[in-house]
Design an enzyme around this catalytic site. Structure first.
Site, PDB file in Angstrom:
ATOM      1  N   LEU A  37       0.845  -1.191   0.000  1.00  0.00           N
ATOM      2  CA  LEU A  37       0.000   0.000   0.000  1.00  0.00           C
ATOM      3  C   LEU A  37       0.883   1.244   0.000  1.00  0.00           C
ATOM      4  CD1 LEU A  37      -2.939  -0.593   2.541  1.00  0.00           C
ATOM      5  CD2 LEU A  37      -3.140  -0.143   0.094  1.00  0.00           C
ATOM      6  N   ASP A  38       0.491   2.259  -0.754  1.00  0.00           N
ATOM      7  CA  ASP A  38       1.209   3.530  -0.748  1.00  0.00           C
ATOM      8  C   ASP A  38       1.126   4.161   0.642  1.00  0.00           C
ATOM      9  OD1 ASP A  38       1.833   3.347  -3.451  1.00  0.00           O
ATOM     10  OD2 ASP A  38      -0.026   4.346  -4.060  1.00  0.00           O
ATOM     11  N   PRO A  39       2.105   4.983   1.022  1.00  0.00           N
ATOM     12  CA  PRO A  39       2.074   5.633   2.342  1.00  0.00           C
ATOM     13  C   PRO A  39       0.783   6.405   2.606  1.00  0.00           C
ATOM     14  CG  PRO A  39       4.235   5.888   1.358  1.00  0.00           C
ATOM     15  CD  PRO A  39       3.366   5.254   0.300  1.00  0.00           C
TER      16      PRO A  39
END
Length: 292
Positions: A37-39
């Site tokens: 997952l992206d930050p």
């Protein structure tokens, strides 16, 4: 300790940060995750503990998200974490026009991943190449979007659209936001993203780090059983003799009409690992537990 953790990833954390934090909390070196997952994204991040890391490759690939798409804006990263490339108010845009454009993103579609992504091109991560300012041609990939449902529409200077998206592995929601903006000729970017389902785990029973710390302090933290996330795979039960041979790496004869990856159990219902049936022989693919 071995099994899975259904982590609710906090905003601003990388998936690697979450693995490092989990290692410290459970005092275990062998920790891995499925589905980066992206930050800026939150929600379901499946985390494997101990020997369960060997099972990550067998988890189902379906995912679901709740996303907010902002129209009229383009950014370098296809989300609000990047620099704004273009900004143009689009107050005349109607929901009906947006609905019509969204239909093109359901089914099997060709998608170019965002420049700032973990995809590798010529052995290098795209985000590293993008940060260096290198001009890279990103190849399109075929992904599958099962369903897009509109949840809310806010008709403002820069309209925002809340959608629920169910999709297959490798689908970038940032790319859908970007490409919807292209289709509408307005520009588009991802304003918020929560993963609500991933690899058999759901947001409704996920745990935050606060939850995990509280359970650990109370002595009631219990990982999800290793085979609980593998229920999409058919199963087979072996006799005591066959189970012993199979766990020792031998191919054992079985009678079955399926040729695929199987969950393997002994007569006591103990999960032994993953096997593949071929020509009436059950071949050990990954032995999770031995037989005493």
């Amino acid at each position: 300790m071995q099994g899975f953790l259904n982590l609710n990833k906090p905003f601003g954390w990388t998936s690697h940060d979450c693995v490092a934090k989990t290692r410290k909390l459970v005092r275990l070196k062998r920790v891995g995750h499925a589905g980066t997952l992206d930050p800026a994204a939150t929600g379901v991040l499946p985390v494997a503990l101990g020997k369960a890391t060997r099972l990550l490759q067998y988890l189902p690939g379906e995912k679901a998200y709740k996303a907010t798409i902002r129209l009229g804006v383009r950014t370098t990263t296809d989300d609000l974490q990047g620099d704004v490339i273009a900004s143009q108010p689009c107050t005349g845009l109607s929901l009906e026009v947006v609905k019509s454009a969204l239909q093109k993103f359901e089914g099997k579609i060709e998608q170019i991943p965002p420049l700032y992504s973990a995809i590798q091109v010529q052995g290098k991560r795209l985000y590293n190449l993008a940060r260096k300012g290198e001009d890279v041609e990103v190849p399109a990939r075929t992904v599958e979007v099962f369903k897009i449902e509109i949840l809310d529409w806010r008709e403002e200077e820069f309209p925002e659209l809340d959608v629920a998206i169910a999709c297959g592995v490798g689908t970038y929601i940032r790319a859908i936001a970007r490409d919807l903006g292209v289709a509408l000729q307005t520009g588009g970017t991802l304003a918020a993203l929560t993963r609500t389902h991933s690899s058999g785990f759901d947001l409704t029973n996920s745990l935050t780090f606060t939850d995990i710390e509280a359970q650990l302090q109370a002595g009631r933290f219990q990982p999800i059983a290793p085979d609980a996330a593998l229920q999409h795979l058919p199963s087979i039960t072996l006799s005591a003799t066959s189970a012993l041979k199979w766990c020792q790496g031998q191919h054992v004869p079985v009678t079955a009409n399926i040729v695929e990856i199987l969950r393997v159990y002994d007569e006591d219902g103990r999960f032994l690992g993953i096997g593949q049936l071929r020509d009436d022989l059950l071949i050990p693919t990954m032995v999770f537990e031995g037989v005493a």
